[in-house]
Design an enzyme around this catalytic site. Structure first.
Site, mmCIF file in Angstrom:
data_model
loop_
_atom_site.group_PDB
_atom_site.id
_atom_site.type_symbol
_atom_site.label_atom_id
_atom_site.label_comp_id
_atom_site.label_asym_id
_atom_site.label_seq_id
_atom_site.Cartn_x
_atom_site.Cartn_y
_atom_site.Cartn_z
ATOM 1 N N GLY A 92 -64.915 -10.175 11.987
ATOM 2 C CA GLY A 92 -64.536 -9.775 12.761
ATOM 3 C C GLY A 92 -63.567 -8.302 11.734
ATOM 4 O O GLY A 92 -62.667 -8.787 10.969
ATOM 5 N N THR A 93 -63.296 -7.321 12.248
ATOM 6 C CA THR A 93 -62.334 -6.376 11.121
ATOM 7 C C THR A 93 -62.096 -5.476 12.907
ATOM 8 O O THR A 93 -62.400 -5.231 14.135
ATOM 9 C CB THR A 93 -62.901 -5.847 10.360
ATOM 10 N N THR A 94 -60.601 -4.896 13.065
ATOM 11 C CA THR A 94 -59.618 -5.145 12.506
ATOM 12 C C THR A 94 -58.268 -5.471 13.282
ATOM 13 O O THR A 94 -58.526 -4.920 14.455
ATOM 14 C CB THR A 94 -59.664 -3.390 11.618
ATOM 15 N N ASP B 83 -59.551 -4.345 17.214
ATOM 16 C CA ASP B 83 -61.031 -3.312 17.969
ATOM 17 C C ASP B 83 -61.306 -4.741 18.206
ATOM 18 O O ASP B 83 -61.354 -5.493 18.410
ATOM 19 C CB ASP B 83 -61.302 -2.457 16.793
ATOM 20 N N LYS C 161 -60.603 -11.311 19.856
ATOM 21 C CA LYS C 161 -60.065 -10.795 17.816
ATOM 22 C C LYS C 161 -58.361 -11.230 17.543
ATOM 23 O O LYS C 161 -57.663 -12.239 16.787
ATOM 24 C CB LYS C 161 -60.464 -10.543 17.196
#
Length: 281
Positions: A53-55, A70, A86
């Site tokens: 997972g990002t960001t 995101d 997230k």
């Protein structure tokens, strides 16, 4: 222990004996195999493929702090999930945004939530924001073995410090090293691009609305240059998760609020694709 519990209907003695205010210490003493850092991975060759997972971005404003992320998770060059969550509340006045191996990160957040709840029930008071940041650092450090095998978790922690009356942000590295960030912070694969946007747009006198708009602008810039970061998906109605933490506590913006913010940013980008520019002195 389990058989005795079923036959008597009572909790095991371990649950009734006074002990540490740390849930991790309790678990480590009675069922250490349940701690993520104590799990043994089977021998593997090469990099372990798992959703990442990002960001994550965070920014302070005079009334508190905004933490946002995101919704994209990737696995190699594939999009593993388009609507992953997230950003999670840690307790009433703090939240965690996760970057890195998604499954381990979500598990760590749940354990962190239990840690803070356990402390509050045992001690009858909440940990200070500094204390919460330190507890999270210890949990990240316990995952170092998996991080060395490519399963790293690098969260961003933010909250409202009721003692100091302001929002604060803490960043971490894979070893659990903790740093307090001034004004704003980013983590994840798109963090460099998001940080550039925030550095350009940040001001000390941001309102809450301006701060929430700023994090959407930063995530948009990250998605523009980093394929692992997902921008607002209007067709699927998938928007960034945006949370605000003030003296009134944790609040997550509803889908309609997030859609309105994303829509205003997208509309402005039609005229100025690279986003707003900092004013020249």
């Amino acid at each position: 222990m389990e058989a005795n519990t079923r036959s008597t209907g009572r909790l095991p003695a371990a649950f009734l004996t006074p002990g540490s205010s740390s849930f991790m210490d309790f678990l480590g003493e009675h069922q250490p195999e349940m701690l993520p850092g104590n799990r043994q991975l089977p021998p593997v060759q090469g990099v372990i493929e798992a959703p990442h997972g990002t960001t994550i971005v965070a920014v302070t404003f005079p009334g508190g702090v905004v933490l946002a992320g995101d919704r994209r998770a990737t696995m190699g060059n594939m999009i593993a999930q388009r609507d992953i969550e997230k950003v999670f509340p840690a307790d009433e006045y703090s939240a965690v945004g996760i970057a890195g191996t998604a499954g381990l990160a979500v598990e760590m957040v749940k354990l962190f939530q239990l840690e803070l709840e356990h402390f509050e029930k045992v001690e009858g008071a909440q940990l200070s924001l500094e204390g919460k940041a330190n507890r999270l650092s210890t949990m990240i450090r316990s995952n170092l073995g998996m991080a060395m095998q490519g399963l790293a978790v690098v969260p961003l922690f933010a909250g409202y410090d009721v003692d100091r009356g302001r929002g604060r942000i803490f960043s971490y590295d894979v070893t659990g090293g903790r740093s307090e960030e001034r004004h704003f912070a980013t983590t994840g694969s798109g963090s460099v691009f998001a940080r550039g946007a925030m550095k350009k747009l940040f001001r000390d006198d941001l309102t809450e609305e301006q701060a929430t708009t700023l994090v959407v602008q930063a995530l948009y810039d990250a998605a523009d240059d980093d394929s692992a970061t997902g921008g607002p998906d209007v067709a699927r109605r998938i928007y960034p998760i945006i949370t605000v933490i003030t003296e009134d506590g944790f609040r997550r913006l509803g889908e309609d609020e997030a859609a309105e913010l994303a829509g205003s940013v997208l509309q402005a980008r039609l005229e100025q694709p690279d986003g707003p520019r900092a004013a020249l002195l």
